[in-house]
Design a protein around this motif. Sequence first.
Motif, short mmCIF file in Angstrom:
data_model
loop_
_atom_site.label_atom_id
_atom_site.label_comp_id
_atom_site.label_asym_id
_atom_site.label_seq_id
_atom_site.Cartn_x
_atom_site.Cartn_y
_atom_site.Cartn_z
N VAL A 130 -8.79 7.53 8.04
CA VAL A 130 -8.34 8.79 8.64
C VAL A 130 -7.03 9.26 8.01
CG1 VAL A 130 -9.55 8.51 10.81
CG2 VAL A 130 -7.28 7.51 10.57
N ASN A 131 -6.76 8.74 6.81
CA ASN A 131 -5.63 9.19 5.98
C ASN A 131 -4.26 8.96 6.59
OD1 ASN A 131 -5.25 10.20 3.34
ND2 ASN A 131 -4.58 12.17 4.17
N LYS A 132 -4.14 7.91 7.38
CA LYS A 132 -2.81 7.51 7.85
C LYS A 132 -2.06 6.90 6.67
CE LYS A 132 -3.98 7.95 12.34
NZ LYS A 132 -3.32 8.84 13.33
N ILE A 133 -0.74 6.84 6.76
CA ILE A 133 0.03 6.13 5.74
C ILE A 133 -0.19 4.63 5.96
CG2 ILE A 133 2.32 5.66 4.80
CD1 ILE A 133 1.25 8.52 4.36
N VAL A 134 -0.58 3.93 4.90
CA VAL A 134 -0.78 2.49 4.97
C VAL A 134 0.15 1.85 3.95
CG1 VAL A 134 -2.41 0.58 4.81
CG2 VAL A 134 -3.21 2.83 5.59
N GLY A 135 1.03 0.97 4.43
CA GLY A 135 2.00 0.37 3.53
C GLY A 135 2.00 -1.14 3.60
N ALA A 136 2.46 -1.76 2.51
CA ALA A 136 2.59 -3.22 2.47
C ALA A 136 3.62 -3.58 1.42
CB ALA A 136 1.25 -3.88 2.16
N ILE A 137 4.40 -4.62 1.72
CA ILE A 137 5.47 -5.02 0.81
C ILE A 137 5.44 -6.53 0.57
CG2 ILE A 137 7.07 -5.15 2.78
CD1 ILE A 137 9.33 -4.31 0.83
N CYS A 138 5.92 -6.92 -0.61
CA CYS A 138 6.02 -8.33 -1.00
C CYS A 138 4.62 -8.91 -1.24
CB CYS A 138 6.80 -9.11 0.05
SG CYS A 138 7.32 -10.76 -0.46
N ILE A 139 4.21 -9.94 -0.48
CA ILE A 139 2.88 -10.50 -0.66
C ILE A 139 1.85 -9.85 0.27
CG2 ILE A 139 3.86 -12.70 -1.43
CD1 ILE A 139 2.93 -13.93 1.24
N ALA A 140 2.32 -8.95 1.14
CA ALA A 140 1.41 -8.29 2.08
C ALA A 140 0.39 -7.36 1.43
CB ALA A 140 2.22 -7.53 3.15
N PRO A 141 0.65 -6.79 0.23
CA PRO A 141 -0.40 -5.98 -0.40
C PRO A 141 -1.72 -6.73 -0.60
CG PRO A 141 1.68 -5.47 -1.42
CD PRO A 141 1.93 -6.64 -0.50
N VAL A 142 -1.66 -8.06 -0.60
CA VAL A 142 -2.90 -8.85 -0.73
C VAL A 142 -3.82 -8.55 0.45
CG1 VAL A 142 -3.88 -11.17 -0.83
CG2 VAL A 142 -1.75 -10.68 -2.04
N THR A 143 -3.25 -8.34 1.63
CA THR A 143 -4.06 -7.99 2.79
C THR A 143 -4.81 -6.69 2.54
OG1 THR A 143 -2.54 -9.10 4.31
CG2 THR A 143 -4.02 -7.47 5.27
N LEU A 144 -4.10 -5.70 2.00
CA LEU A 144 -4.74 -4.41 1.70
C LEU A 144 -5.80 -4.58 0.62
CD1 LEU A 144 -1.73 -1.88 1.68
CD2 LEU A 144 -2.99 -2.85 3.61
N ALA A 145 -5.48 -5.40 -0.37
CA ALA A 145 -6.44 -5.62 -1.47
C ALA A 145 -7.71 -6.26 -0.97
CB ALA A 145 -5.79 -6.49 -2.54
N LYS A 146 -7.57 -7.27 -0.11
CA LYS A 146 -8.75 -7.97 0.41
C LYS A 146 -9.52 -7.13 1.42
CE LYS A 146 -7.52 -12.69 -0.67
NZ LYS A 146 -7.66 -14.09 -0.27
N ALA A 147 -8.85 -6.09 1.95
CA ALA A 147 -9.53 -5.16 2.85
C ALA A 147 -10.27 -4.08 2.05
CB ALA A 147 -8.53 -4.50 3.80
N GLY A 148 -10.09 -4.10 0.72
CA GLY A 148 -10.77 -3.14 -0.16
C GLY A 148 -10.02 -1.85 -0.39
N LEU A 149 -8.77 -1.77 0.08
CA LEU A 149 -8.03 -0.52 -0.01
C LEU A 149 -7.41 -0.25 -1.38
CD1 LEU A 149 -8.35 -0.69 3.09
CD2 LEU A 149 -6.04 0.24 3.28
N LEU A 150 -7.22 -1.30 -2.18
CA LEU A 150 -6.52 -1.11 -3.45
C LEU A 150 -7.44 -0.99 -4.66
CD1 LEU A 150 -3.45 -3.51 -3.03
CD2 LEU A 150 -3.72 -1.13 -2.32
N LYS A 151 -8.73 -1.03 -4.43
CA LYS A 151 -9.66 -0.92 -5.55
C LYS A 151 -9.51 0.43 -6.25
CE LYS A 151 -14.49 -1.73 -6.80
NZ LYS A 151 -15.85 -2.08 -6.31
N GLY A 152 -9.16 0.37 -7.54
CA GLY A 152 -8.98 1.60 -8.31
C GLY A 152 -7.68 2.32 -8.02
#
Length: 205
Positions: A130-152
């Motif tokens: 729903v286009n909310k701002i989603v942020g992650a810092i340090c090693i937390a971007p791994v959570t976003l990556a594994k959720a499929g959000l960082l593909k591409g």
Amino acid sequence: MKKTFLVYRLALIPFILFTFCSVINSKEAHAMQSIKGKKVVIIIAKNNFRDEELLEPKAILEKNGAAVTIASSSLKESKGMLGAKVSPDILFTDIAVGDYDAVIFVGGTGSSEYWDNPTAHTIAKEANKVNKIVGAICIAPVTLAKAGLLKGKKATTYSSTVNDIKSEGANYTGEGVERDGNIITADGPASAKKFGEAIVKALQK
């Protein structure tokens, strides 16, 4: 004549200073109101979150008018890696994505508890959908990556987790802070302030 002119110029100084201060205060007031009413939930580990990555963005967001809620996997007092103590407001499993304008994952060694957590993935995906701002810092971007959000997506992360996000399709940039659409990532404590400022800027639009 010269003396009179000098007195005139000196008399203008208070007026100039007043005008300058008024302009500065006006800009600050605008910044304070720019995200007034916005709601942000920051997710921390139940222990060993990274202190600066929570405290600095939180302070910046609140200074600019946002309401910040702290969520974790436990309501017990959480201790940061550097000693900060925080009592979470809610359990992260109780996060209603629709109630917030931004969902932020803080890093620190303890944040790996969310990497493979299905609920954390669902929260991130729902917010992104729903286009909310989603942020992650340090090693937390791994959570976003594994959720499929960082593909591409262009993204950054702490040096030890570069391969973790690249293996999930992220385009690692190595920047301190990276934004791709509604997703904001940062590489660690040194970028905490800029990370907070980037979230504020994103919420202004």
